[in-house]
Design a protein around this motif. Structure first.
Motif, PDB file in Angstrom:
ATOM      1  N   ARG A  22       0.705  -1.313   0.048  1.00 41.69           N
ATOM      2  CA  ARG A  22       0.135  -0.024  -0.084  1.00 41.69           C
ATOM      3  C   ARG A  22       0.691   1.272   0.019  1.00 41.69           C
ATOM      4  N   ARG A  79       0.709   2.900  -8.562  1.00 44.05           N
ATOM      5  CA  ARG A  79       0.565   2.088  -9.786  1.00 44.05           C
ATOM      6  C   ARG A  79       1.844   2.164 -10.463  1.00 44.05           C
ATOM      7  N   GLU A 120      -3.283  -9.137  -4.043  1.00 46.64           N
ATOM      8  CA  GLU A 120      -3.463  -7.591  -3.837  1.00 46.64           C
ATOM      9  C   GLU A 120      -2.567  -6.831  -4.851  1.00 46.64           C
ATOM     10  N   GLN A 133      -4.221  -6.380  -8.026  1.00 42.92           N
ATOM     11  CA  GLN A 133      -5.187  -5.315  -7.838  1.00 42.92           C
ATOM     12  C   GLN A 133      -4.566  -3.995  -7.825  1.00 42.92           C
ATOM     13  N   ARG A 134      -3.577  -3.907  -7.218  1.00 43.74           N
ATOM     14  CA  ARG A 134      -2.883  -2.502  -7.011  1.00 43.74           C
ATOM     15  C   ARG A 134      -2.103  -2.171  -8.266  1.00 43.74           C
TER      16      ARG A 134
END
Length: 336
Positions: free
Chosen positions: A249, A253, A270, A273-274
């Motif tokens: 996190r 991107r 994850e 997705q990121r």
């Protein structure tokens, strides 16, 4: 002691530091393509204590069979004592350093003499002593192969695709575990390549890491890095393992997370997705790369930090120091 023996640290069973014994051992016999090195310094690395303890950290299928008595270690600095007839590029008396046979064989570095494949060997940088040269190979090659050039095309044992370094100039890079062996080299390499570097370590290492070039510093005992850092291009997690996904996190991107210790690293779904990449690799011995990075050590573009130094006979104490953790740079054994 006869010419055919030497002093070495050997172990006759797996276990803690107490299994390390300073004793006589047969001196290595040269094979084709090898150089015999009279060792002056030995650098310690995590694979040393993993192997000492029986490789419990690895999956069972990865644990290579070993024969006792066992001599640990991969990283050395010393002088050429003998050369196999088919080896060129080295002469008796040359000062050299190496990461020996990793990860494909036994380095047997905790000893007065080590036989080294010539392809693993490089000339020691003249600008540093044997202690600092012995401390460099595995940690520096790890940082180099992650950040600059893998330098080989061997299959990646940790993921189906090859690891690919990313451009660093003008990028933001966070290094977790920045004061340790790989971490303090990663800080310097990223800075040398033009990145803005944030170092994560405990507060007592701040001055040390800023002196190595870190632009910003986070004390993980006071703040949680992944809560305060956002939109970085690359995270080098020099600790890695199962907790590395927490840094996803922090990335923008298109960014990348490089866990140095790739076993147990997760976060694939994850990461997808990121829109970020998670990539790791296995460091491999390379005399050619040690020659290359040696020029940066020689002119102090990259510096080697020494946590502590012990005589070879006190390898047990050196392993006890390693077990305490919070190492700044590297631990080294000296061989008289």
């Amino acid at each position: 002691m006869s010419e055919k023996t030497m002093k070495a640290i050997r172990q006759h069973a797996f276990g803690g530091p107490e299994v390390l014994q300073y004793e006589d051992a047969p001196r290595p016999t040269l094979q084709a393509g090898e150089v015999l090195v009279r060792v002056h310094g030995v650098g310690l690395n995590p694979p040393d204590w993993y192997l000492r303890d029986g490789l419990k950290i690895l999956p069972p299928e990865w644990r290579q069979p070993v024969q006792f008595p066992l001599i640990l270690g991969t990283d050395i600095s010393g002088r050429v004592a003998e050369i196999a007839p088919d080896v060129q590029g080295f002469a008796i008396g040359d000062e050299v350093y190496s990461m020996v046979r990793f990860p494909t064989g036994m380095g047997e570095a905790y000893a007065e003499y080590v036989s080294v494949p010539a392809s693993d060997l490089a000339h020691k940088p003249a600008g540093i002593d044997h202690i600092h040269a012995a401390a460099a190979p595995m940690s520096l090659l790890t940082a180099w192969q992650f950040l600059i050039d893998e330098g080989h095309d061997a299959p990646n044992p940790l993921q189906p695709t090859p690891h690919a370094p990313v451009p660093l100039e003008g990028k933001t890079v966070l290094v977790n575990g920045a004061a340790g062996g790989v971490g303090h080299f990663a800080v310097q390499i990223a800075k040398w390549k033009g990145a803005h570097v944030t170092a994560v370590a405990s507060g007592r290492h701040e001055a040390f890491l800023r002196d190595l070039g870190a632009d910003a510093f986070l004390d993980y005992t006071q703040v949680t890095p992944e809560d305060v850092v956002h939109d970085v291009d690359l995270v080098v997690d020099a600790i890695g393992g199962p907790t590395t996904a927490r840094f996803l996190r922090t990335l923008k991107r298109g960014g990348a997370l490089f866990p140095i210790f790739g076993l147990g690293a997760s976060g694939g779904d994850e990461a997808e997705q990121r829109g970020v990449t998670v990539s790791t690799t296995q460091v491999r011995a390379s005399g050619a790369q040690l020659e290359e990075v040696g020029r940066l050590l020689d002119d102090a573009t990259i510096r080697v930090a020494i946590d502590s130094v012990f005589p070879l006979a006190d390898a047990r104490k050196a392993h006890e120091r390693a077990a305490e953790g919070h190492i700044r740079g590297k631990i080294v054994l000296t061989v008289d």
